[in-house]
Design an enzyme around this catalytic site. Structure first.
Site, short mmCIF file in Angstrom:
data_model
loop_
_atom_site.label_atom_id
_atom_site.label_comp_id
_atom_site.label_asym_id
_atom_site.label_seq_id
_atom_site.Cartn_x
_atom_site.Cartn_y
_atom_site.Cartn_z
N CYS A 159 -20.70 -19.95 3.52
CA CYS A 159 -22.09 -20.19 3.11
C CYS A 159 -22.39 -19.39 1.84
O CYS A 159 -23.06 -19.89 0.92
CB CYS A 159 -23.06 -19.79 4.23
N CYS B 15 -21.78 -15.69 6.89
CA CYS B 15 -20.65 -16.60 6.70
C CYS B 15 -20.22 -16.61 5.23
O CYS B 15 -21.00 -16.95 4.34
CB CYS B 15 -21.02 -18.01 7.16
#
Length: 463
Positions: free
Chosen positions: A386, A383
Site C-alpha cells: 500500500c 502494508c
C-alpha cells in the site's frame, strides 16, 4: 539468551600474516586457495588486519546434513577441542546494530568457523558471499534446490561457484514426500490452497536437515523486504524456529548481516564489486524464489509482491523465517499484528481522497443510483505494498478531482478485515474497487499494475 558450544573439529596449522605456506586443514573436505582482492578499509568500514591471509573456502562434497554427525567423522590424530564461551546474543545484537555488514559477517565467521554456513537463494543475497570472501576467512555456502527454480537461478549457482572457487552444498527435498504431494494434489496445488504445504516439503524440511548439521547460519534478510514479517529482524539472534547440531531449543544462532541495509544499497555494493547476479533481476524480478511462485514486479509495487501474489501481504513467507511472524493469537483476539501497528502513521492522506468509515462504505454498497461514481482503495497503513502505491493513488486522485469521480480510502485491516473479505472482495492489500454511478455492485480492479495510467484507464473504461 546465552549459549555454550563445544566443537571437536579443528583446523591444524596456523594462519599467520608472516607465513606464505599453505595451511593444513582437517580432512573434512577440500579447500581451494584464491587470491584476495584488496579493498580499501574506509569504503568497507572494516579493518585490513588480515589482508595478507589467503582465504580457504567451502568443501565440494557433503552428506545428508551439511556437517556430518560426530559419529560419522574419523577423528584426526590430533584433536584440538574448542570451547566457545556462553554469549548473550541479544546484547551482541545491540552492540552490532550500527556495524557494517562486513564487520558482522567477520564476527559470525570468527565465532563459529566451520560450524556456520551462508544460506544462498540465488538472488541478491550473493552479497553475503562477497562479504564473506572479503573477510579472508574460510566460509561455506548451502542452497535449497526445490526442483522448481528458474533456469537463470541454476546458471547463477554455476557462475558463483566459478567466480569464488567454491562448491555450494545443495539440499534437496525428499523424493517420496514430493511424489506423494504431487500425486495427491497436482503440480500447482499452491494456487488453490496456499503455498505453505509445498514450501514445507520442498524448502522447510530440507532446511531443517541442513541446519541440524550447524551451530549457526547466515541469511540475507532485510528489514525493508516484507511487511509485517521482517521489520524487526536483528543482526544476530538465537533462532526461534530451528534446531542446530546440539539439538534442542536455543541450539542454533541466526546471523542477518544486511538486516539494516536497504535494497538500493545492496545493489550499489553488488555493482561496485562486480559480482555475478541473477539475470532475472534485469527482467523486473526483485525477490526470486521458485519459478511458479515468482514474477516481475510492476511500477508502484513492493518487491515482495512478486512472490505468492495471490495471497495476503502478511503471508509472504515460505516458512524458512517463520520466527519473524508475530503470534496473532498473543492478545487473544487474533489481531496482535494489527494492534502492534495501531500507531503507524496513516497514508493516502490528502484533500483529494475521502477517508471513509464503515457506515460510509455500507451506504455506498446500498446505493443503486449514486450521484457520482467512486473509486475506493481498501488498505492498511503498515502494508508495504500500500505504501508503494501511495504516490500513484494520490496523483490519480488529483487527476480525477474535476472529473466527477470521487476517490476514497477505507482502512480494511483489524476488525474491518472480515467485513472487507465478505462484502468488498478483499483478498490482499491493496484492493481497489470502482463503484459505478448506476450499479450497487462494485467492480474490483483486476490488475497488479498500479501506475497512474493503468488506474486511469480502468476508471475511464467504466465511468
Amino acid at each position: 539468551m546465552a549459549l555454550a558450544f563445544t566443537s571437536s573439529r579443528a583446523i591444524h596449522g596456523s594462519l599467520s600474516s608472516s607465513s606464505h605456506e599453505q595451511p593444513k586443514v582437517s580432512q573434512l573436505g577440500k579447500f581451494q586457495l584464491l587470491d584476495q582482492p584488496k579493498v580499501p578499509s574506509k569504503l568497507l568500514n572494516f579493518s585490513s588486519r588480515r589482508c595478507a591471509v589467503k582465504p580457504l573456502y567451502a568443501e565440494p562434497k557433503r552428506n545428508e546434513s551439511i556437517v556430518p554427525s560426530a559419529a560419522t567423522i574419523v577423528a584426526p590424530a590430533e584433536v584440538a577441542v574448542k570451547v566457545v564461551e556462553a554469549e548473550d546474543f541479544e546484547k551482541l545484537a545491540k552492540d552490532l546494530e550500527n556495524a557494517s555488514p562486513l564487520e558482522i559477517m567477520d564476527n559470525a565467521l570468527e565465532k563459529f568457523e566451520d560450524d556456520i554456513a551462508i544460506a544462498f537463494s540465488g538472488a541478491e543475497d550473493v552479497a553475503l558471499i562477497e562479504y564473506a570472501h572479503l573477510t579472508g576467512r574460510p566460509f561455506r555456502v548451502f542452497s535449497l534446490d526445490t526442483g522448481r527454480l528458474n533456469p537463470e537461478t541454476y546458471q547463477l549457482f554455476d557462475a558463483v561457484e566459478k567466480h569464488y572457487g567454491i562448491r555450494i552444498e545443495y539440499m534437496f527435498p525428499d523424493a517420496v514426500e514430493v511424489q506423494a504431494l504431487v500425486r495427491s494434489k497436482g503440480l500447482f496445488s499452491f494456487y488453490d490452497d496456499g503455498h505453505q504445504e509445498c514450501c514445507r516439503v520442498r524448502k522447510v524440511r530440507p532446511l531443517r536437515r541442513a541446519l541440524k548439521g550447524l551451530r549457526a547460519w547466515i541469511t540475507g534478510q532485510r528489514k525493508d523486504q516484507s511487511p509485517g514479517t521482517r521489520s524487526e529482524v536483528p543482526v544476530v539472534q538465537v533462532d526461534p524456529s530451528f534446531e542446530g547440531l546440539d539439538g534442542g531449543s536455543g541450539s542454533l544462532v541466526k546471523w542477518n548481516p544486511v538486516a539494516n541495509v536497504e535494497g538500493k544499497d545492496i545493489w550499489n555494493f553488488l555493482r561496485a564489486m562486480n559480482v555475478p547476479v541473477n539475470s532475472l533481476h534485469s527482467k523486473g524480478y526483485v525477490s526470486i524464489g521458485c519459478e511458479p511462485c515468482t514474477r516481475p514486479v510492476l511500477p508502484g509495487q513492493h518487491e515482495r509482491e512478486g512472490r505468492w501474489w495471490w495471497e495476503d501481504a502478511k503471508a509472504k513467507e515460505c516458512g524458512l523465517h517463520k520466527g519473524n511472524i508475530k503470534d496473532e493469537s498473543a492478545n487473544g483476539n487474533g489481531n496482535s499484528a494489527v494492534q502492534a501497528n495501531v500507531n503507524v502513521a496513516d497514508i493516502l492522506d490528502t484533500k483529494d481522497i475521502v477517508k471513509l468509515s464503515r457506515p460510509g462504505v455500507e451506504n455506498l454498497l446500498k446505493l443503486e443510483d449514486r450521484r457520482e461514481p467512486w473509486l475506493v482503495v481498501l488498505y492498511a497503513p503498515w502494508c508495504r505494498f500500500c505504501q508503494a502505491m501511495e504516490g500513484s493513488y494520490v496523483e490519480l486522485a488529483e487527476k480525477l478531482g474535476s472529473s466527477g469521480v470521487k476517490v476514497g480510502k477505507f482502512r480494511a485491516d483489524g476488525e474491518q478485515k472480515t467485513f472487507g473479505q465478505q462484502e468488498l472482495q478483499l483478498g490482499s492489500f491493496p484492493t481497489i474497487l470502482f463503484f459505478p454511478k448506476h450499479s450497487s455492485q462494485p467492480i474490483k480492479y483486476p490488475s497488479e499494475k498500479r501506475d497512474v495510467n493503468s488506474l486511469l484507464a480502468f476508471v475511464n473504461a467504466l465511468r
